[in-house]
Design an enzyme around this catalytic site. Structure first.
Site, PDB file in Angstrom:
ATOM      1  N   ARG A  13       0.846  -1.209   0.000  1.00 52.37           N
ATOM      2  CA  ARG A  13       0.000   0.000   0.000  1.00 52.37           C
ATOM      3  C   ARG A  13       0.878   1.255   0.000  1.00 52.37           C
ATOM      4  O   ARG A  13       0.993   1.943  -1.005  1.00 52.37           O
ATOM      5  CB  ARG A  13      -0.937  -0.014   1.220  1.00 52.37           C
ATOM      6  CG  ARG A  13      -2.099   0.986   1.130  1.00 52.37           C
ATOM      7  CD  ARG A  13      -1.763   2.401   1.553  1.00 52.37           C
ATOM      8  NE  ARG A  13      -1.290   2.504   2.922  1.00 52.37           N
ATOM      9  CZ  ARG A  13      -0.859   3.633   3.457  1.00 52.37           C
ATOM     10  NH1 ARG A  13      -0.838   4.753   2.740  1.00 52.37           N
ATOM     11  NH2 ARG A  13      -0.402   3.666   4.696  1.00 52.37           N
ATOM     12  N   ASP A  14       1.508   1.548   1.109  1.00 48.66           N
ATOM     13  CA  ASP A  14       2.325   2.759   1.225  1.00 48.66           C
ATOM     14  C   ASP A  14       3.474   2.730   0.223  1.00 48.66           C
ATOM     15  O   ASP A  14       3.889   3.764  -0.303  1.00 48.66           O
ATOM     16  CB  ASP A  14       2.858   2.869   2.658  1.00 48.66           C
ATOM     17  CG  ASP A  14       3.379   4.258   2.984  1.00 48.66           C
ATOM     18  OD1 ASP A  14       3.020   5.215   2.282  1.00 48.66           O
ATOM     19  OD2 ASP A  14       4.155   4.389   3.949  1.00 48.66           O
ATOM     20  N   HIS A 205       7.121   4.406  12.394  1.00 48.10           N
ATOM     21  CA  HIS A 205       7.048   4.359  10.927  1.00 48.10           C
ATOM     22  C   HIS A 205       8.071   5.372  10.403  1.00 48.10           C
ATOM     23  O   HIS A 205       7.801   6.564  10.371  1.00 48.10           O
ATOM     24  CB  HIS A 205       5.623   4.729  10.496  1.00 48.10           C
ATOM     25  CG  HIS A 205       5.378   4.701   9.021  1.00 48.10           C
ATOM     26  ND1 HIS A 205       4.525   3.809   8.424  1.00 48.10           N
ATOM     27  CD2 HIS A 205       5.871   5.469   8.003  1.00 48.10           C
ATOM     28  CE1 HIS A 205       4.488   4.036   7.111  1.00 48.10           C
ATOM     29  NE2 HIS A 205       5.296   5.049   6.838  1.00 48.10           N
ATOM     30  N   CYS A 238       7.424  10.010  -0.259  1.00 49.60           N
ATOM     31  CA  CYS A 238       6.393  10.997   0.040  1.00 49.60           C
ATOM     32  C   CYS A 238       6.311  11.966  -1.126  1.00 49.60           C
ATOM     33  O   CYS A 238       7.274  12.692  -1.394  1.00 49.60           O
ATOM     34  CB  CYS A 238       6.718  11.743   1.330  1.00 49.60           C
ATOM     35  SG  CYS A 238       5.539  13.056   1.683  1.00 49.60           S
ATOM     36  N   ASN A 247      10.109   4.223   2.631  1.00 53.18           N
ATOM     37  CA  ASN A 247      10.138   3.671   3.978  1.00 53.18           C
ATOM     38  C   ASN A 247      11.428   2.898   4.180  1.00 53.18           C
ATOM     39  O   ASN A 247      12.070   2.468   3.226  1.00 53.18           O
ATOM     40  CB  ASN A 247       8.968   2.693   4.148  1.00 53.18           C
ATOM     41  CG  ASN A 247       7.626   3.353   3.979  1.00 53.18           C
ATOM     42  OD1 ASN A 247       7.147   4.006   4.878  1.00 53.18           O
ATOM     43  ND2 ASN A 247       7.025   3.168   2.813  1.00 53.18           N
TER      44      ASN A 247
END
Length: 298
Positions: A13-14, A205, A238, A247
Site C-alpha cells: 500500500r504505502d 514508521h 512521500c 520507507n
C-alpha cells in the site's frame, strides 16, 4: 527466549501508492502472498480512497478479493472516510486504518481539511468498526518534521495520538513521513507521547531520506516500542517532499533485529527473494542494502 518485535509490512500500500506506472492486480496479489509466505503477520492490502487522488490504489477491492488470506495474518487497508470503510467491509477487511497528521499544513495539502476536521471524519469510521468488530489502526504523519512547516515538536503530536487512541484505535503508528528525524528526537517523541498513550500501543514508521531510519528504530526500541512499519525493498516515498526516499526497507530491519537477538518471525532469505522479484517487476534496483549485499555475494 528472545524478545519479539512485530513488523507491519506496508509495501503493497504505502510502498506502491506513489509508483508512476500502474502495477497490475496479479502483481499486487503475488506481492502480498509472498510477504505472508515470508512470515509477515500484518501486510497492508490497499487503500479505499478516491482513484482520482491515488490511482495506484484503484483496484484495492479486487486485490482484497483475490488474495488467499492466511489465518492469523492481518491485512489492514486505509479507510479515510465512511465511503472507504463501506468499501473495505464489502470485501471483508479485518483491520482498517485512519490517517491523521501532526502538521496543519500537511493535513490541508494531503487530505484537504484541518487536523480537527480529519479527526471528526474518522469518528464515524471508528464507531462503525467497533460495532462490526473490526480493528482500527491510527496513523499520525509528520511526527518529526513537515515539508511545509519544518520541525514538529513532540507536544504537537500528543493530542492527535491521544484522540485517536481514545476514539478506539488499538495502535498508533507515529510516522516520520519525510525522514528527517534523528535518534535523540525519536527518543523525545516516544517519551512525550507515551505520557498520553501507553507505549505498548505505539508503533514507529520511519522513512530513510536522511539515512536515519534504522537508528531511529533502535532509539524507539530503547524507549519500549515493539512494533515497526517497514516496506519490502524500501518501496515508497512521500510525493509532498522532494527527494524523499521510501520507507525503511523490511530486509534491513529484519537483518538488524535478528542479528541483535530479537525475533521477528520473518524468513530473511524469502524476504530478499521477494525484494528482488518486486524490484525487477518495477524495473529498478532493490532499495535495501541487505538485499544488494546478499545479491552481489550470491
Amino acid at each position: 527466549m528472545s524478545q519479539h518485535i512485530s513488523i507491519v509490512e506496508v509495501g503493497p500500500r504505502d510502498g506502491l501508492q506513489n509508483e508512476k506506472s500502474t502495477v497490475d492486480i496479479p502483481t499486487k496479489v503475488e506481492l502480498i502472498e509472498r510477504l505472508v509466505s515470508a512470515g509477515m503477520k500484518s501486510v497492508e492490502g490497499g487503500a479505499f480512497v478516491s482513484p482520482k487522488w491515488v490511482p495506484q490504489m484503484a483496484a484495492s477491492d479486487e486485490v482484497m478479493t483475490k488474495i488467499n488470506r492466511v489465518e492469523g495474518v492481518s491485512y489492514p487497508v486505509l479507510t479515510p472516510n465512511m465511503k472507504g470503510y463501506e468499501g473495505a467491509r464489502a470485501v471483508k477487511a479485518d483491520t482498517v486504518a485512519v490517517f491523521g497528521a501532526a502538521s496543519e499544513s500537511f493535513s490541508q495539502k494531503n487530505i484537504n481539511c484541518s487536523i480537527e476536521e480529519s479527526l471528526e471524519r474518522f469518528k464515524p469510521v471508528i464507531d462503525a468498526a467497533k460495532a462490526d468488530g473490526v480493528r482500527v489502526r491510527g496513523y499520525v504523519s509528520c511526527v518529526l518534521g513537515c515539508p511545509y512547516e519544518g520541525k514538529v515538536s513532540p507536544a504537537a503530536v500528543v493530542p492527535i495520538a491521544k484522540t485517536l487512541f481514545d476514539m478506539g484505535c488499538y495502535e498508533i503508528s507515529l510516522g516520520d513521513t519525510i525522514g528527517v528525524g534523528t535518534p535523540e528526537e525519536t527518543r523525545a517523541l516516544i517519551r512525550t507521547v507515551s505520557g498520553a498513550v501507553p507505549v505498548s500501543a505505539l508503533a514507529g514508521h520511519f522513512h530513510d531520506t536522511y539515512g536515519q531510519a534504522l537508528a531511529n528504530i533502535w532509539a524507539a526500541i530503547d524507549e519500549g516500542v515493539r512494533v515497526f512499519d517497514s516496506s519490502v525493498s524500501g518501496l515508497g516515498g512521500c510525493p509532498y517532499a522532494k527527494g524523499a526516499s521510501g520507507n525503511v526497507a523490511s530486509e534491513d530491519v529484519v537483518y538488524s533485529l535478528e542479528r541483535s537477538g530479537y525475533d521477528t518471525g520473518v524468513d530473511l532469505d524469502a524476504l530478499i527473494e521477494t525484494s528482488i522479484w518486486i524490484s525487477e517487476s518495477l524495473g529498478r534496483k532493490p532499495g535495501s542494502k541487505v538485499t544488494l549485499a546478499r545479491h552481489a555475494a550470491s
